[in-house]
Design an enzyme around this catalytic site. Sequence first.
Site, PDB file in Angstrom:
ATOM      1  N   TYR A 161       0.797  -1.226   0.000  1.00  0.00           N
ATOM      2  CA  TYR A 161       0.000   0.000   0.000  1.00  0.00           C
ATOM      3  C   TYR A 161       0.831   1.277   0.000  1.00  0.00           C
ATOM      4  O   TYR A 161       0.305   2.353   0.238  1.00  0.00           O
ATOM      5  CB  TYR A 161      -0.932   0.005   1.231  1.00  0.00           C
ATOM      6  CG  TYR A 161      -2.188  -0.798   1.035  1.00  0.00           C
ATOM      7  CD1 TYR A 161      -2.142  -2.176   0.902  1.00  0.00           C
ATOM      8  CD2 TYR A 161      -3.436  -0.177   0.988  1.00  0.00           C
ATOM      9  CE1 TYR A 161      -3.294  -2.922   0.728  1.00  0.00           C
ATOM     10  CE2 TYR A 161      -4.602  -0.923   0.814  1.00  0.00           C
ATOM     11  CZ  TYR A 161      -4.520  -2.292   0.688  1.00  0.00           C
ATOM     12  OH  TYR A 161      -5.670  -3.012   0.515  1.00  0.00           O
ATOM     13  N   LYS A 192       3.666 -15.105   3.345  1.00  0.00           N
ATOM     14  CA  LYS A 192       3.924 -15.984   2.198  1.00  0.00           C
ATOM     15  C   LYS A 192       5.435 -16.046   2.030  1.00  0.00           C
ATOM     16  O   LYS A 192       5.987 -15.748   0.954  1.00  0.00           O
ATOM     17  CB  LYS A 192       3.211 -15.437   0.945  1.00  0.00           C
ATOM     18  CG  LYS A 192       3.235 -16.372  -0.238  1.00  0.00           C
ATOM     19  CD  LYS A 192       2.299 -17.557  -0.124  1.00  0.00           C
ATOM     20  CE  LYS A 192       2.486 -18.498  -1.289  1.00  0.00           C
ATOM     21  NZ  LYS A 192       1.614 -19.694  -1.208  1.00  0.00           N
ATOM     22  N   ASP A 242      -2.337 -18.478   1.995  1.00  0.00           N
ATOM     23  CA  ASP A 242      -3.291 -19.322   1.263  1.00  0.00           C
ATOM     24  C   ASP A 242      -3.844 -20.415   2.178  1.00  0.00           C
ATOM     25  O   ASP A 242      -5.061 -20.619   2.275  1.00  0.00           O
ATOM     26  CB  ASP A 242      -2.637 -19.914   0.005  1.00  0.00           C
ATOM     27  CG  ASP A 242      -1.295 -20.577   0.280  1.00  0.00           C
ATOM     28  OD1 ASP A 242      -0.717 -20.366   1.354  1.00  0.00           O
ATOM     29  OD2 ASP A 242      -0.822 -21.326  -0.605  1.00  0.00           O
ATOM     30  N   ASP A 278      -5.851  -7.073   4.657  1.00  0.00           N
ATOM     31  CA  ASP A 278      -7.051  -6.575   3.977  1.00  0.00           C
ATOM     32  C   ASP A 278      -7.935  -7.776   3.588  1.00  0.00           C
ATOM     33  O   ASP A 278      -9.141  -7.797   3.839  1.00  0.00           O
ATOM     34  CB  ASP A 278      -6.615  -5.782   2.736  1.00  0.00           C
ATOM     35  CG  ASP A 278      -7.774  -5.187   1.973  1.00  0.00           C
ATOM     36  OD1 ASP A 278      -8.750  -4.768   2.623  1.00  0.00           O
ATOM     37  OD2 ASP A 278      -7.704  -5.139   0.725  1.00  0.00           O
TER      38      ASP A 278
END
Length: 363
Positions: free
Chosen positions: A141, A202, A235, A259
Site C-alpha cells: 500500500y 507468504k 493461502d 485486507d
Amino acid sequence: MARYRIAWMPGDGIGVDVLDATRLVLDRLDLDAEYIPADIGWKFWCQEGDPLPQRTLDIMKETDCAMFGAITSKGKDVADKELAPELQGKGLSYRSPIVRMRQLLDLYICLRPCKAYPGNPLNYREGIDLVVFRENTEGMYIGVEYERVPEEFYAAPGMAKVPRDAAISLRAITPGGSERIVRAAFEYARTHGRKKVTAVHKANVLRQTDGVFMAAARKVAAEYPDIPFDDANIDAMGMWLLKNPLNYDVIVTTNLFGDIISDLCAQMVGGLGFGCSGNIGKTYAVFEPTHGSAPKYAGQYKVNPIASILAARMMLEWLGEKDLAAQVEGAVATVLAEGQVRTYDMGGSASTLDMARAIAERL
Ligand code: IPM
Ligand code: MG
C-alpha cells in the site's frame, strides 16, 4: 470545552446513515464529547480535486480521534470525468483518503475484531472470536507503482526476466514496521487474555519481504514466552480459517494480506454489517465500519449500523472509557441475542435507526 473532541466524518452514501445511527447510541452515553464535522469524500474530489481536504487534516490535528463512515471511489476514467471542468487536465490523481489518512497520521495498526455474537443468524459458526492486526502503513500500500518498469531498474540483478511491458507495484516491508505491529498484537493478546498469536505471510515465495516480517515476528514473539505463537502461509490460512475458525485467536499480518483475511473473518461473523475497524497510531486513531458507501442504499436508512456502532465501541475503549465500551458491547450483544430487531441483512425489516434505537435502549 468538552473532555473529548471527535472529528465526525460520515463521508459518502450509507456512511451518513450509519454514523447518524451511531450518534443515537453515543448520545445516550454519559460521554463528555464534542463532535466536529469534517469534509471527506467523493464530492470533494469532484469539486476541489481532493477527497481529503487540508481543512479536514487540520481538524484531525486538533481532535482526539475520528469516526469515519465510508467513501465512494471510482475507477480512473470516471474519476477524471467527474472532476470539475476547471480542474481537469491538471494532472490530479485520486488516492484513497483512508489509505492516505493511515499513512499521513502513521496509523500503523488496523485492528479488526470479528466476533460471532450469539443470536446472529449470519454466523458461520458459533464461538468465533478472532482479532486481526493488519499492518496499515507499508507493504503493497505504499503507492509506489509504475505503468512501465523504469529503464534504470534493469541494471539490478534478476530484472532481465521482467517483461518490458510490465506494470509493477512495489511491496516494502521494514523490520521496524513489522516489529511494531507484531508487538501491538502480543500486547493485545496479553491485556485481553487471548490464547494465541498467529503470524500470516507468504515467506516461501516472498522471501525477502516476508522474510523480514517473519524474522521480526519471531523476535517479538520471544519477548512474550507466556503467549503461544504460530504462523501460517496466507493461502493455507484461508483454508484453515474456514475449516477450524475456533483454532485461531489473534492474527497478525502485513497490509494486503490483512485486507483480505479481515474480510474473510468479517464474513464468518455476519459480513459487511458487522466488520469494524480501528486505524490506530501512537497519538491518534480513526474508527470506521469496514464496509463501503453502498450508493444504492444511500439515504434509505436500511443498512445494518452495527459495524459502525462496534467501531464506536472500539473508540470508547481507545479513549480509555472502558465501562462505556462494555456497555455498548453488552447492548449490541443483548439486541442480537433477543433476535427481535433485525435489519434486512439478518432477514428482518428494522431500519438503520430502529436498530440503533434498540441498542440505545438497552444501554
Ligand atoms: C479496507 C478497504 C480499503 C483498503 C480500501 C477502501 C482502500 O478495503 O479498509 O479494508 O484496501 O484498505
Ligand atoms: Mg478491505
